[in-house]
Design a protein around this motif. Structure first.
Motif, PDB file in Angstrom:
ATOM      1  N   THR A 128      12.688  32.650  56.470  1.00 40.40           N
ATOM      2  CA  THR A 128      11.814  32.216  57.568  1.00 40.40           C
ATOM      3  C   THR A 128      12.292  30.902  58.155  1.00 40.40           C
ATOM      4  OG1 THR A 128       9.939  33.315  56.513  1.00 40.40           O
ATOM      5  CG2 THR A 128       9.438  31.673  58.199  1.00 40.40           C
ATOM      6  N   TYR A 129      12.616  29.930  57.302  1.00 42.15           N
ATOM      7  CA  TYR A 129      13.135  28.648  57.795  1.00 42.15           C
ATOM      8  C   TYR A 129      14.445  28.843  58.561  1.00 42.15           C
ATOM      9  CZ  TYR A 129       9.936  25.357  55.521  1.00 42.15           C
ATOM     10  OH  TYR A 129       8.837  24.613  55.181  1.00 42.15           O
ATOM     11  N   THR A 130      15.300  29.702  58.041  1.00 42.96           N
ATOM     12  CA  THR A 130      16.590  29.942  58.701  1.00 42.96           C
ATOM     13  C   THR A 130      16.387  30.534  60.085  1.00 42.96           C
ATOM     14  OG1 THR A 130      17.635  30.303  56.541  1.00 42.96           O
ATOM     15  CG2 THR A 130      18.807  31.105  58.480  1.00 42.96           C
ATOM     16  N   ARG A 131      15.487  31.481  60.199  1.00 45.08           N
ATOM     17  CA  ARG A 131      15.214  32.098  61.505  1.00 45.08           C
ATOM     18  C   ARG A 131      14.604  31.087  62.479  1.00 45.08           C
ATOM     19  NH1 ARG A 131      11.441  36.898  60.514  1.00 45.08           N
ATOM     20  NH2 ARG A 131      11.733  37.167  62.768  1.00 45.08           N
ATOM     21  N   LEU A 132      13.749  30.225  61.980  1.00 45.42           N
ATOM     22  CA  LEU A 132      13.175  29.188  62.845  1.00 45.42           C
ATOM     23  C   LEU A 132      14.244  28.208  63.303  1.00 45.42           C
ATOM     24  CD1 LEU A 132       9.857  28.414  60.923  1.00 45.42           C
ATOM     25  CD2 LEU A 132      10.003  29.261  63.269  1.00 45.42           C
ATOM     26  N   LYS A 133      15.077  27.776  62.375  1.00 44.86           N
ATOM     27  CA  LYS A 133      16.125  26.806  62.702  1.00 44.86           C
ATOM     28  C   LYS A 133      17.113  27.378  63.709  1.00 44.86           C
ATOM     29  CE  LYS A 133      19.932  24.247  60.566  1.00 44.86           C
ATOM     30  NZ  LYS A 133      20.714  24.047  59.315  1.00 44.86           N
ATOM     31  N   ASP A 134      17.478  28.652  63.539  1.00 44.02           N
ATOM     32  CA  ASP A 134      18.469  29.277  64.425  1.00 44.02           C
ATOM     33  C   ASP A 134      17.874  29.718  65.758  1.00 44.02           C
ATOM     34  OD1 ASP A 134      20.251  28.892  62.388  1.00 44.02           O
ATOM     35  OD2 ASP A 134      20.191  30.962  61.654  1.00 44.02           O
TER      36      ASP A 134
END
Length: 726
Positions: free
Chosen positions: A354-360
């Motif tokens: 989830t964090y990765t998708r938000l960051k990207d």
């Protein structure tokens, strides 16, 4: 339990298995139902972690300044080791959640096991299955309010404090710049207070959402529609308040605020945007610029947040806890609607993705919630009780095989333990790091990962009851040293406790009573300076002293940072009570005796002290402890004069002896070595061989008594004789 963490050095995100936090007095243990991702604050932290070291330095110039100060005070090698150790550690994420009280600590009577609470704080309301939360950082959730909505409590309190700083009144017009999570809540709070709101954001979807939630008009900051709406709503005068809820490096928000605000209007900074105020524009309108500090009064005050000392409502109407409770009430009554802000709900196990998708940028969201697994069959933890002390019988030092490792347990894993003690022990042959015990789960997990502890836990009793543990290191905050030392001695363990051994005479008496009761005197206090190689060599070069000596020890202690726990004198003692034993012990070791009298005088308005110690042969030692000196001057300088000779120590970098011949330690400055490695080697050897402790117990007690006598001398204005001193 599981917790979301990030390594600030590498940028790695992970869901770690960490020990369950202990339920300390003054707080509750909460099992999380939902926690909220702050898509502004947290993603900024996640993005910074992914930067290069240079990028990190540019983004945090305040931290760079602290590092440079540490280099000047402690030297480059020690500072580098400390900084790298801190960077290469897992740090927690999260600060807003809702959960169920699972355990109640002593001193808590406003909630019970099973109650639903909203929790706040970037050290206490983390993305973790269980959190210990102190009293003033939780609020009971009103009946009927869904836990997923109550998880917005902290960010709601932030928005509410920002609105309070703007002092809105019925009929006024406000401009909200930045329509992310905080901005959307500010819009609703203002609308609920009878204020007409204009919103600004480059994202059309967020503008449309804000209009659905109560804004009169919204638009792009570059469009003329916003200016037209402001002119229409204010008859051309400009808005009464501007709320800066935007982030980023653009100065456009503060320029727009000046352009659209009325004469003598108010500008409130809630977010973290660039603030290069255009002087002419702000001066000509005499704009009132205000900052909103997080959740409200009480934030960053350890007495409020950690010790539970509330502010009287007659003096401080809205504290951070009252803001939290007020926001929950507004949501429960429908005055604020947070459901439209929920863009995504993810299972807690999918946190990293989830964090990765938000960051990207793959996941576009205003608010994201983590949903935690439910287990109705999970047994409730019992009410916390004070553990019974395991009393050991009389103990004697035992000799062990050189091949048998000495098994050590650490209670506490803070900065000093991880930078000054554990690096030496982790690479020492014949030592096994058995267990690390902390009250916070992540610090134990970090120490286990970095130094190779076999186990990490928050259960002190389990360690004290483990017969395979040979010695216990107590490296916690000062107020806990004496009690933890007492318990470990009664459990039959050899004990290494960092200074101070005790903060009061009663605490010292308790330690000595434990020695007498158990027959266990295997104790060492972390007075490391007497083990410093440069000072050992200088003493040898000075030679045997025959006549009385005069010793002067100047300690340029410097100012502490705001918020440092060293400043909590009510619980942690004065600065000198915590640190002064180092210098008294060093003086006594150089003079070869324990002090028999103490006389102290203090400067008004600060912590500066002059302490004069008297010794049996007429020698005196003066310790000047100053906090007002310049940081450019060395921290510790010492001069010993006797028998026509002078020993001089310059901050553990260089030493010299002047007499019939002159000796200088080195023409080139050495790295500071204040003796920790040699001290630890001596302690481990004593534990392994059963030989005497590195410093006699009588000397440890004499140094502690002399340190405590400083307070008595300051109170009486007279010298204090040390009864029973040798």
């Amino acid at each position: 339990m599981k917790q979301v963490v990030q390594n600030y050095k590498s940028g790695e995100l992970a869901v770690l298995d960490v020990p369950v936090p202990g339920c300390k007095p003054g707080g509750v243990l909460v099992r999380t139902s939902y926690s909220l991702i702050s898509t502004g604050t947290e993603l900024m932290k996640v993005s910074e972690a992914g930067m290069s070291m240079l990028g990190k330095a540019r983004s945090r110039p305040d931290q760079v300044a602290k590092v440079m100060q540490s280099v000047a005070t402690n030297g480059l090698p020690a500072t580098y080791q400390k900084v790298m150790g801190k960077l290469d550690s897992y740090t927690p994420l999260g600060y807003s959640l809702c959960g169920v009280v699972e355990q109640v600590g002593p001193g808590i009577d406003d909630v019970k096991v099973g109650d639903v609470v909203a929790c706040a704080g970037n050290e206490h309301a983390l993305h973790a299955e269980l959190n210990w939360v102190p009293k003033n950082l939780y609020a009971r959730v009103p009946e009927g309010l869904a836990p997923r909505h109550a998880a917005f409590g902290t960010v709601g309190a932030i928005a509410m404090q920002g609105v309070r700083r703007g002092e809105p009144q019925l009929g006024e017009v406000a401009l909200v710049i930045g329509l992310g999570l905080i901005g959307q809540l500010v819009v609703q709070l203002l609308a609920a207070a009878g204020v007409r709101v204009v919103g600004v954001d480059p994202d059309p979807a967020r503008c449309e959402l804000a209009e659905r939630l109560g804004a009169a008009a919204c638009g792009d900051p570059d469009s003329s529609a916003v200016e037209a709406a402001v002119a229409e709503l204010t008859d051309g005068h400009g808005v009464d308040q501007v709320y800066l809820a935007a982030g980023g490096g653009s100065n456009q928000p503060v320029e727009l605020a000046a352009r659209l605000c009325r004469d003598r209007g108010r500008v409130v900074d809630i977010g973290k945007c660039r603030l290069d105020l255009p002087w002419n524009a702000y001066y000509e309108k005499e704009l009132d610029v205000r900052f909103s500090r997080s959740y409200g009064p009480g934030r960053y005050d350890p007495e409020y947040e950690l010790e539970g000392r509330d502010y009287p409502i007659g003096y401080v109407r809205w504290t951070e806890r009252r803001n939290l409770a007020c926001f929950l009430d507004l949501v429960s009554r429908g005055s604020v609607d947070v459901e439209p802000l929920v863009s995504h709900v993810a299972d807690f196990d999918d946190a990293v993705d989830t964090y990765t998708r938000l960051k990207d940028g793959e996941l576009k969201a205003v608010a994201v919630l983590f949903r935690y697994p439910e287990d109705e069959d999970r047994a409730r933890a019992p009410e916390v009780t004070v553990p019974a002390v395991r009393r050991g019988g009389a103990t004697s030092a035992t000799t062990r095989s050189a091949r048998t490792p000495v098994r050590l347990a650490f209670v506490g894993a803070g900065n000093y333990a991880t930078s000054m003690l554990l690096p030496h022990l982790a690479r020492r042959e014949g030592v096994e790091l058995s267990t690390v015990v902390t009250t916070t789960a992540l610090s134990a997990a970090n120490a286990q990962r970095k130094f190779g502890f076999a186990e990490a836990t928050t259960d002190l009793d389990a360690v004290l009851g483990d017969p395979s543990v040979d010695a216990v290191f107590v490296v916690t905050r000062h107020s806990s040293h004496a009690e933890l030392t007492r318990k470990a001695l009664l459990a039959g363990k050899a004990v290494f406790v960092e200074k101070p051994l005790a903060l009061t005479e009663d605490e010292l008496a308790g330690v000595l009573a434990a020695v007498e009761e158990s027959g266990n005197d295997r104790l060492q206090v972390g007075f490391n300076r007497r083990f410093a190689p440069i000072l050992q060599e200088a003493k040898a070069q000075f030679g045997v002293r025959t006549g009385p000596a005069q010793l002067r020890y100047l300690v340029n202690a410097g100012q502490l940072q705001h918020g440092s726990w060293y400043l909590r004198q009510g619980t942690e003692g004065s600065r000198f009570a915590g640190e002064g034993g180092h210098f008294i012990d060093t003086a006594s070791w150089l003079l070869g005796a324990d002090p028999v009298s103490v006389y102290a005088v203090a400067s008004a308005g600060n912590d500066d002290l002059q302490v004069v110690l008297g010794y049996p042969d007429g020698s005196t030692a003066t310790v000047g402890y100053v906090t007002t000196g310049p940081s450019s001057f060395p921290k510790e300088t010492l001069d010993l004069v006797a028998d026509g000779k002078v020993l001089r120590l310059d901050d553990f970098v260089r030493a010299s002896v002047y007499g019939s011949r002159r000796w200088v330690s080195s023409r080139l400055p050495q790295a500071r070595n204040k003796g920790q490695n040699a001290e630890l080697a001596a302690f481990v050897k004593a534990v392994r061989t059963g030989g005497p402790m590195p410093v006699p117990l009588e000397s440890l007690v004499a140094t502690t008594s002399a340190t405590l006598a400083v307070r008595a001398s300051l109170a009486s204005g007279t010298p204090v004789a040390l009864a029973g001193a040798r």
